[in-house]
Design an enzyme around this catalytic site. Structure first.
Site, PDB file in Angstrom:
ATOM      1  N   ASP A  84       9.376 -59.051  13.760  1.00 26.33           N
ATOM      2  CA  ASP A  84      10.302 -59.063  14.885  1.00 26.33           C
ATOM      3  C   ASP A  84       9.925 -58.459  15.813  1.00 26.33           C
ATOM      4  O   ASP A  84      10.661 -58.258  16.914  1.00 26.33           O
ATOM      5  CB  ASP A  84      11.792 -58.731  14.256  1.00 26.33           C
ATOM      6  CG  ASP A  84      12.140 -57.278  13.663  1.00 26.33           C
ATOM      7  OD1 ASP A  84      11.159 -56.469  13.744  1.00 26.33           O
ATOM      8  OD2 ASP A  84      12.758 -56.781  13.255  1.00 26.33           O
ATOM      9  N   SER A 119      11.111 -53.140   8.020  1.00 23.37           N
ATOM     10  CA  SER A 119      10.527 -53.348   9.324  1.00 23.37           C
ATOM     11  C   SER A 119       9.468 -52.353   9.586  1.00 23.37           C
ATOM     12  O   SER A 119       8.302 -52.619   8.831  1.00 23.37           O
ATOM     13  CB  SER A 119      11.636 -52.942  10.489  1.00 23.37           C
ATOM     14  OG  SER A 119      11.497 -53.453  11.813  1.00 23.37           O
ATOM     15  N   ASP A 137       4.939 -56.216  13.525  1.00 21.24           N
ATOM     16  CA  ASP A 137       5.321 -55.247  12.470  1.00 21.24           C
ATOM     17  C   ASP A 137       5.375 -56.125  11.158  1.00 21.24           C
ATOM     18  O   ASP A 137       5.271 -57.254  11.207  1.00 21.24           O
ATOM     19  CB  ASP A 137       6.445 -54.471  13.079  1.00 21.24           C
ATOM     20  CG  ASP A 137       7.778 -55.113  13.034  1.00 21.24           C
ATOM     21  OD1 ASP A 137       7.679 -56.469  13.140  1.00 21.24           O
ATOM     22  OD2 ASP A 137       8.892 -54.680  12.887  1.00 21.24           O
TER      23      ASP A 137
END
Length: 460
Positions: free
Chosen positions: A254, A106, A250
């Site tokens: 998400d 992430s 990112d």
């Protein structure tokens, strides 16, 4: 760096010693554990898993290890290749798979990678299921397939197309209203897979895309967390290009941050606020965020005669509360939009489509839209943890220090003052204590955070 095993997946830094980092042996062990857990809990012989990854430098290596391990267990693999977290989540039920693994850390820097584990609905597995997977990994209780029973492998390249078609088919995404505006949008995709997916979506929406850092090389040109201090380049480019606004995602797409036409941050927290404002005008129901998110969502929900509820931090917790309350919209204040009419996962693509619809229908600039929302300012600080710090004991001390205030201990310690709040919690994804504050001015929010850091240090 310790290997972090949590509700957010298995993540760590590449290289180093087994058990301390995300080494090849650790990848194989946790992929084996998840595959074995699925086999133990499914009443069928042939299992299929969907795999997708962001553009991290280590992604191809980790993908090879995970794929081969699953095949070694006798599990079939459908590999989406370079993908996004929400795309994998959409494709699991679309292909009637038994689960999925997203290979992404992430917003973490490039040395990190992770395995995010999905169930057959394309949703993150529960904390209870995650504990069962970790127990299997600890015991290394695996039974690999014999040569005639190895899993099959295939690739799919239509994941983005399917995902985007589902977004465009949503009744509250007004394609014609967006196309009529002919928006010019600057995109910063931090050289990951958003640089592929978002331009595909914007093209279908009739928008012009100015690309910044959209080559999926995995070499992040700045810290990949979409915070103001990392986004000077896109803020300047939005002004230079006379663009309508900027979009920042990112590495796994998400989280969605927006830049207004003046090169100013719309505010991570206000991505969810704006989308909720649009949706709640058309559909009554609850709005959900987590305890670290802005009061602005509560205010917007109330303005539409809708209820607001807050969950513990963590996407699984938000989704569980959304299901319990049959929420219309939910998400996290870090720019994560969860729209259950599409799927129960944070999704920047559907966030972009809904925001564009709202912007077009309101016939306002992005700065005008932002000016119409309650003015709150957040501070996000952190304290690095060291092995000798007992975080739970420290949080208990903080709870006692402020026992005369309104306190929630659902997730760490949240202290509600009359005009501001502070939320202290141990991170699910990094070895730190996060300190979130919110107040009526940035100075007040930052001062509250600094005061809390000083108080914490005095108690260590």
């Amino acid at each position: 760096m310790s290997l972090i095993k949590s509700i957010s997946g298995i993540r760590g830094t590449i290289g180093g010693k087994v058990g301390d980092n995300l080494t090849p042996l650790d990848v194989v062990k946790f992929a084996s554990a998840f595959g074995s857990w699925l086999q133990n809990n499914k009443n069928k012989k042939d299992l299929t898993l969907i795999i997708g990854r962001d553009a991290r430098i280590s992604g191809a290596m980790v993908n090879s290890l995970v794929t081969a391990t699953l095949q070694g267990l006798g599990i079939n693999v459908i590999d989406l290749g370079l993908s996004t977290t929400p795309t994998v989540e959409v494709m699991v039920p679309e292909l009637n798979a038994d689960g999925g693994i997203i290979l992404t850390a992430s917003h973490n820097p490039k040395q990190w990678n992770a395995l995010k584990l999905l169930n057959e609905k394309g949703e993150f597995i529960s904390g209870e299921n995650g504990a069962e997977v970790l127990a299997l990994a600890e015991n290394e209780d695996f039974n690999y397939a014999e040569v005639d029973d190895l899993g099959a492998y295939e690739t799919r390249e239509d994941g983005f197309d399917i995902h985007i078609e589902k977004i465009l088919a949503l009744p509250l995404v007004d394609l014609e209203a967006i196309k009529a505006k002919k928006y010019k949008i600057v995109l910063d995709a931090v050289n990951s897979t958003g640089g592929i997916a978002i331009p595909m979506l914007l093209d279908r929406l009739g928008c012009e895309t100015v690309k910044l850092y959209c080559e999926p090389t995995g070499h992040f040109p700045h810290n990949p967390e979409p915070l103001k201090e990392h986004l000077g380049d896109i803020c300047e480019l939005v002004k230079k290009e006379n663009a309508d606004f900027g979009v920042v995602v990112d590495p796994d797409v998400d989280r969605l941050a927006l830049i207004d036409e003046n090169g100013e941050m719309f505010g991570e927290e206000y991505t969810l606020v704006a989308v909720a404002d649009y949706l709640l005008k058309h559909k009554k129901g609850a709005a959900i965020s987590n305890l670290s998110s802005s009061r602005a969502l509560r205010d917007i929900a109330n303005s539409h005669d809708s209820q607001y509820f807050a969950s513990a931090v963590g996407e699984v917790n938000v989704v569980n509360l959304m299901k319990e309350k049959n929420a219309v919209i939910g998400g996290e204040g870090n720019g994560g939009i969860i729209y259950p009419d599409l799927h129960y996962g944070r999704d920047s693509l559907v966030g972009v489509a809904l925001f564009l619809t709202h912007l077009a229908k309101e016939n306002k600039t992005v700065s005008e839209l932002r000016a119409g929302y309650p003015a709150y300012f957040m501070g996000k600080k952190k304290i690095e943890l060291t092995p000798e710090i007992d975080v739970d004991a420290l949080l208990t001390k903080m709870e006692k220090e402020y026992q005369n205030e309104e306190i929630s201990t659902v997730d760490g310690v949240k202290i509600e003052f009359e005009n501001n709040w502070v939320h202290l919690r141990k991170s699910n994804t990094e070895p730190i204590i996060r300190i979130y504050t919110e107040a009526k001015s940035q100075e007040e929010a930052d001062k509250l955070g600094d005061d809390m850091i000083a108080k914490i240090k005095s108690l260590i």
